[in-house]
Design a protein around this motif. Structure first.
Motif, mmCIF file in Angstrom:
data_model
loop_
_atom_site.group_PDB
_atom_site.id
_atom_site.type_symbol
_atom_site.label_atom_id
_atom_site.label_comp_id
_atom_site.label_asym_id
_atom_site.label_seq_id
_atom_site.Cartn_x
_atom_site.Cartn_y
_atom_site.Cartn_z
ATOM 1 N N THR A 41 0.803 -1.222 0.000
ATOM 2 C CA THR A 41 0.000 0.000 0.000
ATOM 3 C C THR A 41 0.841 1.281 0.000
ATOM 4 O OG1 THR A 41 -1.863 -1.155 0.988
ATOM 5 C CG2 THR A 41 -1.849 1.240 1.197
ATOM 6 N N PRO A 42 1.799 1.458 0.925
ATOM 7 C CA PRO A 42 2.574 2.705 0.893
ATOM 8 C C PRO A 42 3.431 2.844 -0.366
ATOM 9 C CG PRO A 42 3.335 1.292 2.685
ATOM 10 C CD PRO A 42 2.148 0.637 2.078
ATOM 11 N N CYS A 43 3.935 1.735 -0.866
ATOM 12 C CA CYS A 43 4.742 1.785 -2.084
ATOM 13 C C CYS A 43 3.879 2.180 -3.274
ATOM 14 C CB CYS A 43 5.424 0.440 -2.330
ATOM 15 S SG CYS A 43 6.482 0.446 -3.791
ATOM 16 N N LEU A 44 2.688 1.624 -3.353
ATOM 17 C CA LEU A 44 1.766 1.949 -4.433
ATOM 18 C C LEU A 44 1.376 3.427 -4.379
ATOM 19 C CD1 LEU A 44 0.006 1.127 -6.805
ATOM 20 C CD2 LEU A 44 -1.716 0.339 -5.174
ATOM 21 N N GLN A 45 1.107 3.927 -3.200
ATOM 22 C CA GLN A 45 0.760 5.343 -3.055
ATOM 23 C C GLN A 45 1.911 6.239 -3.504
ATOM 24 O OE1 GLN A 45 -0.306 5.425 1.094
ATOM 25 N NE2 GLN A 45 -2.435 4.840 0.687
ATOM 26 N N LYS A 46 3.130 5.881 -3.109
ATOM 27 C CA LYS A 46 4.302 6.665 -3.498
ATOM 28 C C LYS A 46 4.526 6.582 -5.008
ATOM 29 C CE LYS A 46 9.121 7.415 -2.204
ATOM 30 N NZ LYS A 46 10.200 7.026 -1.279
ATOM 31 N N ALA A 47 4.362 5.403 -5.587
ATOM 32 C CA ALA A 47 4.542 5.234 -7.026
ATOM 33 C C ALA A 47 3.506 6.041 -7.798
ATOM 34 C CB ALA A 47 4.455 3.754 -7.399
ATOM 35 N N GLN A 48 2.262 6.039 -7.342
ATOM 36 C CA GLN A 48 1.229 6.819 -8.018
ATOM 37 C C GLN A 48 1.522 8.314 -7.941
ATOM 38 O OE1 GLN A 48 -2.186 5.162 -5.937
ATOM 39 N NE2 GLN A 48 -2.813 4.041 -7.780
ATOM 40 N N ARG A 49 2.033 8.746 -6.802
ATOM 41 C CA ARG A 49 2.334 10.161 -6.606
ATOM 42 C C ARG A 49 3.544 10.598 -7.438
ATOM 43 N NH1 ARG A 49 3.039 9.754 -1.629
ATOM 44 N NH2 ARG A 49 5.274 9.990 -1.472
ATOM 45 N N ILE A 50 4.604 9.783 -7.454
ATOM 46 C CA ILE A 50 5.853 10.174 -8.114
ATOM 47 C C ILE A 50 5.879 9.770 -9.584
ATOM 48 C CG2 ILE A 50 8.358 9.816 -8.142
ATOM 49 C CD1 ILE A 50 8.173 9.553 -5.061
ATOM 50 N N LEU A 51 5.488 8.538 -9.868
ATOM 51 C CA LEU A 51 5.585 8.024 -11.236
ATOM 52 C C LEU A 51 4.313 8.262 -12.040
ATOM 53 C CD1 LEU A 51 7.247 4.582 -10.410
ATOM 54 C CD2 LEU A 51 8.382 6.684 -11.171
ATOM 55 N N GLY A 52 3.190 8.347 -11.350
ATOM 56 C CA GLY A 52 1.909 8.514 -12.022
ATOM 57 C C GLY A 52 1.193 7.180 -12.177
ATOM 58 N N PRO A 53 -0.118 7.237 -12.360
ATOM 59 C CA PRO A 53 -0.905 6.008 -12.428
ATOM 60 C C PRO A 53 -0.689 5.181 -13.694
ATOM 61 C CG PRO A 53 -2.295 7.933 -12.778
ATOM 62 C CD PRO A 53 -0.937 8.434 -12.412
ATOM 63 N N SER A 54 -0.167 5.780 -14.748
ATOM 64 C CA SER A 54 0.001 5.042 -16.007
ATOM 65 C C SER A 54 1.411 4.468 -16.179
ATOM 66 C CB SER A 54 -0.350 5.934 -17.199
ATOM 67 O OG SER A 54 0.510 7.050 -17.239
ATOM 68 N N HIS A 55 2.289 4.714 -15.217
ATOM 69 C CA HIS A 55 3.661 4.201 -15.295
ATOM 70 C C HIS A 55 3.655 2.677 -15.151
ATOM 71 C CE1 HIS A 55 7.834 3.370 -14.086
ATOM 72 N NE2 HIS A 55 8.124 4.485 -14.757
ATOM 73 N N VAL A 56 4.550 2.022 -15.867
ATOM 74 C CA VAL A 56 4.614 0.554 -15.854
ATOM 75 C C VAL A 56 4.868 0.004 -14.448
ATOM 76 C CG1 VAL A 56 7.063 0.399 -16.478
ATOM 77 C CG2 VAL A 56 5.525 -1.459 -17.058
ATOM 78 N N GLY A 57 5.685 0.679 -13.653
ATOM 79 C CA GLY A 57 5.951 0.229 -12.279
ATOM 80 C C GLY A 57 4.703 0.292 -11.414
ATOM 81 N N THR A 58 3.950 1.374 -11.563
ATOM 82 C CA THR A 58 2.697 1.515 -10.815
ATOM 83 C C THR A 58 1.707 0.439 -11.242
ATOM 84 O OG1 THR A 58 3.061 3.914 -10.728
ATOM 85 C CG2 THR A 58 0.849 3.133 -10.223
ATOM 86 N N LYS A 59 1.630 0.180 -12.531
ATOM 87 C CA LYS A 59 0.704 -0.836 -13.041
ATOM 88 C C LYS A 59 1.081 -2.236 -12.538
ATOM 89 C CE LYS A 59 -0.831 1.550 -17.186
ATOM 90 N NZ LYS A 59 -0.884 1.519 -18.657
ATOM 91 N N ARG A 60 2.386 -2.519 -12.453
ATOM 92 C CA ARG A 60 2.816 -3.827 -11.939
ATOM 93 C C ARG A 60 2.421 -4.003 -10.479
ATOM 94 N NH1 ARG A 60 8.324 -4.305 -11.913
ATOM 95 N NH2 ARG A 60 8.700 -2.359 -12.939
ATOM 96 N N LEU A 61 2.497 -2.916 -9.711
ATOM 97 C CA LEU A 61 2.074 -2.994 -8.316
ATOM 98 C C LEU A 61 0.563 -3.218 -8.230
ATOM 99 C CD1 LEU A 61 4.204 -0.131 -6.743
ATOM 100 C CD2 LEU A 61 4.542 -2.584 -6.441
ATOM 101 N N LEU A 62 -0.183 -2.538 -9.087
ATOM 102 C CA LEU A 62 -1.637 -2.719 -9.085
ATOM 103 C C LEU A 62 -2.046 -4.134 -9.457
ATOM 104 C CD1 LEU A 62 -2.798 0.662 -10.658
ATOM 105 C CD2 LEU A 62 -3.399 -0.186 -8.378
ATOM 106 N N ASP A 63 -1.254 -4.770 -10.312
ATOM 107 C CA ASP A 63 -1.555 -6.141 -10.738
ATOM 108 C C ASP A 63 -1.509 -7.139 -9.587
ATOM 109 O OD1 ASP A 63 -1.990 -5.412 -13.351
ATOM 110 O OD2 ASP A 63 0.019 -6.005 -14.050
ATOM 111 N N ILE A 64 -0.696 -6.852 -8.571
ATOM 112 C CA ILE A 64 -0.585 -7.804 -7.457
ATOM 113 C C ILE A 64 -1.322 -7.327 -6.206
ATOM 114 C CG2 ILE A 64 1.562 -8.844 -8.219
ATOM 115 C CD1 ILE A 64 2.988 -7.141 -6.095
ATOM 116 N N TYR A 65 -1.976 -6.203 -6.297
ATOM 117 C CA TYR A 65 -2.693 -5.662 -5.135
ATOM 118 C C TYR A 65 -3.714 -6.673 -4.646
ATOM 119 C CZ TYR A 65 -4.543 -2.026 -2.107
ATOM 120 O OH TYR A 65 -4.918 -1.285 -1.013
ATOM 121 N N VAL A 66 -3.615 -7.038 -3.359
ATOM 122 C CA VAL A 66 -4.513 -8.074 -2.799
ATOM 123 C C VAL A 66 -5.561 -7.473 -1.892
ATOM 124 C CG1 VAL A 66 -3.062 -10.074 -3.011
ATOM 125 C CG2 VAL A 66 -2.713 -8.570 -1.065
#
Length: 121
Positions: A96-121
């Motif tokens: 959760t905190p990593c995903l929030q930071k990635a969305q804030r810094i990288l943006g929601p469409s960044h590949v890293g953010t999307k990979r985190l969303l893919d495993i969000y449980v």
């Protein structure tokens, strides 16, 4: 220990160290997954691979939290490892905190953010 001292003396080696540790932990995770597909009845999968990979990734997250790319990659792998161990709540707490930071810094469409969303449980 000898190599660890050199890494501390030469910060440019730290990035190389991260790559080696990440690749080793990923290979342990992949070997575990492969063993699940090939396991015969009565043969236990090598859970110690997951334990070692988990330990390595926890250390890497602590050491590289300021680098968003490394933080996302390490968190992604650690959460996959934890999910394999059925530690869903713990994976969620780390993700959760990593995903929030990635969305804030990288943006929601960044590949890293999307990979985190893919495993969000």
């Amino acid at each position: 220990e000898k190599y660890l001292l050199n890494i501390n003396e030469y910060p440019e080696l730290k990035g190389l160290s991260h790559g080696a540790v990440y690749n080793y932990a990923r290979s342990l995770f992949e070997a575990f997954q492969a063993s699940l597909q090939k396991s015969d009845v009565g043969n236990d999968p090598p859970y110690h691979y997951l334990e070692e990979a988990e330990r390595l990734m926890r250390e890497e997250i602590l050491a590289n939290r300021d680098n968003i790319g490394m933080y996302v990659d390490n968190t992604n792998l650690l959460c996959k490892i934890l999910i394999c161990q059925r530690k869903f709540a713990e994976a969620n707490q780390i993700l959760t905190p990593c995903l929030q930071k990635a969305q804030r810094i990288l943006g929601p469409s960044h590949v890293g953010t999307k990979r985190l969303l893919d495993i969000y449980v």
